[in-house]
Design an enzyme around this catalytic site. Sequence first.
Site, PDB file in Angstrom:
ATOM      1  N   LYS A  26      79.025  15.970 -30.178  1.00 56.10           N
ATOM      2  CA  LYS A  26      77.718  15.677 -28.736  1.00 56.10           C
ATOM      3  C   LYS A  26      77.460  17.283 -29.027  1.00 56.10           C
ATOM      4  O   LYS A  26      75.924  16.843 -28.952  1.00 56.10           O
ATOM      5  CB  LYS A  26      78.345  15.755 -27.788  1.00 56.10           C
ATOM      6  CG  LYS A  26      77.296  15.457 -26.475  1.00 56.10           C
ATOM      7  CD  LYS A  26      78.743  14.522 -24.992  1.00 56.10           C
ATOM      8  CE  LYS A  26      79.972  15.172 -25.097  1.00 56.10           C
ATOM      9  NZ  LYS A  26      79.656  15.334 -23.602  1.00 56.10           N
ATOM     10  N   TYR A  48      52.502  33.397 -58.979  1.00 55.83           N
ATOM     11  CA  TYR A  48      53.799  33.712 -60.058  1.00 55.83           C
ATOM     12  C   TYR A  48      53.808  32.485 -61.988  1.00 55.83           C
ATOM     13  O   TYR A  48      52.751  32.085 -61.575  1.00 55.83           O
ATOM     14  CB  TYR A  48      53.987  31.742 -59.305  1.00 55.83           C
ATOM     15  CG  TYR A  48      55.342  31.746 -59.521  1.00 55.83           C
ATOM     16  CD1 TYR A  48      56.327  32.265 -59.870  1.00 55.83           C
ATOM     17  CD2 TYR A  48      55.724  30.817 -59.808  1.00 55.83           C
ATOM     18  CE1 TYR A  48      57.677  32.622 -59.913  1.00 55.83           C
ATOM     19  CE2 TYR A  48      57.169  29.899 -60.275  1.00 55.83           C
ATOM     20  CZ  TYR A  48      57.996  31.179 -60.533  1.00 55.83           C
ATOM     21  OH  TYR A  48      59.538  30.474 -60.412  1.00 55.83           O
ATOM     22  N   ARG A 108      51.723  31.951 -44.120  1.00 59.27           N
ATOM     23  CA  ARG A 108      52.655  31.382 -43.997  1.00 59.27           C
ATOM     24  C   ARG A 108      53.411  33.036 -44.076  1.00 59.27           C
ATOM     25  O   ARG A 108      53.215  34.040 -43.894  1.00 59.27           O
ATOM     26  CB  ARG A 108      53.463  31.057 -45.504  1.00 59.27           C
ATOM     27  CG  ARG A 108      53.099  29.655 -45.415  1.00 59.27           C
ATOM     28  CD  ARG A 108      53.305  28.904 -47.059  1.00 59.27           C
ATOM     29  NE  ARG A 108      53.910  29.181 -47.170  1.00 59.27           N
ATOM     30  CZ  ARG A 108      55.109  28.780 -48.955  1.00 59.27           C
ATOM     31  NH1 ARG A 108      53.937  28.269 -50.047  1.00 59.27           N
ATOM     32  NH2 ARG A 108      56.239  28.710 -49.339  1.00 59.27           N
ATOM     33  N   TYR A 145      79.755  24.203 -20.913  1.00 52.78           N
ATOM     34  CA  TYR A 145      80.116  23.503 -21.170  1.00 52.78           C
ATOM     35  C   TYR A 145      79.189  23.302 -22.652  1.00 52.78           C
ATOM     36  O   TYR A 145      77.737  24.302 -22.253  1.00 52.78           O
ATOM     37  CB  TYR A 145      79.416  22.180 -20.810  1.00 52.78           C
ATOM     38  CG  TYR A 145      81.027  21.545 -19.434  1.00 52.78           C
ATOM     39  CD1 TYR A 145      81.839  20.463 -19.456  1.00 52.78           C
ATOM     40  CD2 TYR A 145      80.978  22.664 -18.304  1.00 52.78           C
ATOM     41  CE1 TYR A 145      82.838  20.895 -18.374  1.00 52.78           C
ATOM     42  CE2 TYR A 145      82.018  22.828 -16.756  1.00 52.78           C
ATOM     43  CZ  TYR A 145      82.806  21.465 -17.179  1.00 52.78           C
ATOM     44  OH  TYR A 145      83.429  21.653 -17.131  1.00 52.78           O
ATOM     45  N   ARG A 170      78.123   7.420 -27.368  1.00 49.81           N
ATOM     46  CA  ARG A 170      77.455   6.895 -26.620  1.00 49.81           C
ATOM     47  C   ARG A 170      76.378   7.278 -27.622  1.00 49.81           C
ATOM     48  O   ARG A 170      75.220   7.123 -27.622  1.00 49.81           O
ATOM     49  CB  ARG A 170      77.245   6.951 -25.558  1.00 49.81           C
ATOM     50  CG  ARG A 170      77.862   6.229 -24.352  1.00 49.81           C
ATOM     51  CD  ARG A 170      77.861   6.238 -22.723  1.00 49.81           C
ATOM     52  NE  ARG A 170      78.186   7.392 -22.114  1.00 49.81           N
ATOM     53  CZ  ARG A 170      78.055   8.002 -21.520  1.00 49.81           C
ATOM     54  NH1 ARG A 170      76.843   6.727 -20.440  1.00 49.81           N
ATOM     55  NH2 ARG A 170      78.430   8.811 -20.404  1.00 49.81           N
ATOM     56  N   ALA A 198      84.936  20.225 -27.205  1.00 51.10           N
ATOM     57  CA  ALA A 198      85.357  19.086 -27.783  1.00 51.10           C
ATOM     58  C   ALA A 198      85.309  17.828 -27.708  1.00 51.10           C
ATOM     59  O   ALA A 198      85.931  16.907 -28.645  1.00 51.10           O
ATOM     60  CB  ALA A 198      87.025  19.406 -27.050  1.00 51.10           C
ATOM     61  N   THR A 249      89.231  18.030 -19.207  1.00 50.61           N
ATOM     62  CA  THR A 249      89.131  19.769 -18.780  1.00 50.61           C
ATOM     63  C   THR A 249      90.014  20.675 -18.345  1.00 50.61           C
ATOM     64  O   THR A 249      90.104  21.882 -19.106  1.00 50.61           O
ATOM     65  CB  THR A 249      88.132  19.872 -18.002  1.00 50.61           C
ATOM     66  OG1 THR A 249      87.907  19.286 -16.900  1.00 50.61           O
ATOM     67  CG2 THR A 249      86.523  18.684 -18.977  1.00 50.61           C
ATOM     68  N   TYR A 279      43.714  29.755 -51.773  1.00 51.97           N
ATOM     69  CA  TYR A 279      45.431  29.964 -51.835  1.00 51.97           C
ATOM     70  C   TYR A 279      45.694  31.614 -52.091  1.00 51.97           C
ATOM     71  O   TYR A 279      45.266  31.845 -52.816  1.00 51.97           O
ATOM     72  CB  TYR A 279      45.747  29.524 -52.649  1.00 51.97           C
ATOM     73  CG  TYR A 279      47.238  29.668 -52.785  1.00 51.97           C
ATOM     74  CD1 TYR A 279      48.319  29.697 -51.605  1.00 51.97           C
ATOM     75  CD2 TYR A 279      47.859  30.785 -53.992  1.00 51.97           C
ATOM     76  CE1 TYR A 279      49.756  30.231 -51.269  1.00 51.97           C
ATOM     77  CE2 TYR A 279      49.059  31.460 -54.006  1.00 51.97           C
ATOM     78  CZ  TYR A 279      50.186  31.079 -52.597  1.00 51.97           C
ATOM     79  OH  TYR A 279      51.182  31.592 -52.449  1.00 51.97           O
TER      80      TYR A 279
END
Length: 450
Positions: A22, A383, A329, A100, A15, A10, A79, A362
């Site tokens: 966070k 393609y 890839r 946490y 900071r 929560a 807490t 390629y």
Amino acid sequence: MKVHTIILAAGSGSRMQSLKAKSLQKVAGMTMIERIIKTAKEISDQITLVVGYDKEGIIEHAKKLGDFNYVEQPSPIGTGDAVKQAIPYISDDEKVVVLYGDVPLIKVDTLKNLISSSEEGFSILTSFPDDPYGYGRVIKNIDHNATSIVEQKDANDDQKNIKEIFTGNLCISGKILKESINDIKNNNAANEYYLTDLVSINSKKEIKINTYSVDINEVLGANSKKELELIENTNRNMQAKDLQEKGVTIVDSNRIDIRGNVSVGKDCYIDVNVILEGDIVLGDGVEIGPNSYIKNTKVGSNTNIKAFSYIESAEIGSMCNIGPFARIREGSEIGDEAKVGNFVETKKAKLGKGAKASHLTYLGDTEIGNDANIGAGTITCNYDGKNKYVTKIGNNAFIGSNSALVAPVEIGDGSFVAAGSTITKDVPENSLGVGRSKQSNIKDWSKDKK
């Protein structure tokens, strides 16, 4: 007994100077909340997330990881209050683990041991940092059971000399938690409800509270970007140490990033600035050159991955040579003893045993047979602007330099394609395919240009 984990997420982390919660900050390429959820799933039958700041962001992110309960802490008042929000989901016969969202490095084995140590109903996770300043000290009785947690600002000189600190993580029976959570009061300077008070509350009820100790590096939290960097460095060192203990040679453990699960064989070698992400399997004797990135990939034994190679979601066989500057890839399968050289890109390409594509190529949606040779500058044109098609190249075929193979097309076993060809039709076995204009020379042409 079932285990129900409550993850406190929560906090805003002001900071952090971030628009995100966070726990949505990343460590080694993965958000802290994702890391702790994945760990919690290993030991939990049910998980409840307590959200507050940026709750929509956390819930959206967490839904990708599984089905969980969500409760909101309306105001950040401690807490103890955060855990209280999850009580409607808690059963008496469960063990409840509190974790946490901004403490991402805790290990599964640590949590299993914490749960095992809570057989009498309550156990807390502690540590012995070199400098305990700022942490709550664990006060124990003569039987070595915890009786209370004393915060730094409230500790006397003797208590400040105690080295054992409470990490905030605990395991408690659902029944005990439900019976004692409302006893936590906010009569302190911050007017907050501290979960640490559960220790003294239950000790006074003569409940034995065990402790289980862990290395402080596992329970470091991050409230700022500087602390986030510390966790990043800590994770790097922990992961590198783990690989070294398995026999991997790492040139510099400060210049390697391990962002996932890495399984290794014997005698692997990893040079500097290598990133390993996701699920990685390395066989025996694998060598990875500097500045390489490998993600979700299996690499066979004695394969050499040279500098600046990028490999993702692929499978590479044994005794292969990859790179330098290769890009392999997703969906690529590189057979044993194959070579993918500099500035070669593959996608959904299958190279057979001993096949070679050494430079500037390629290969997309391509099936290449054993011992085939692909010349520099070759492109499989897969393609057409709407659909993708497959190119098939047979065993022992030879593709000359600067060729374009327009899919769908098949090059038969033992066939040759002449350099500079554009191939649009199948080439039968043991044939030569030529698809280029006939050369003509114009005599004395250059004299007219002078």
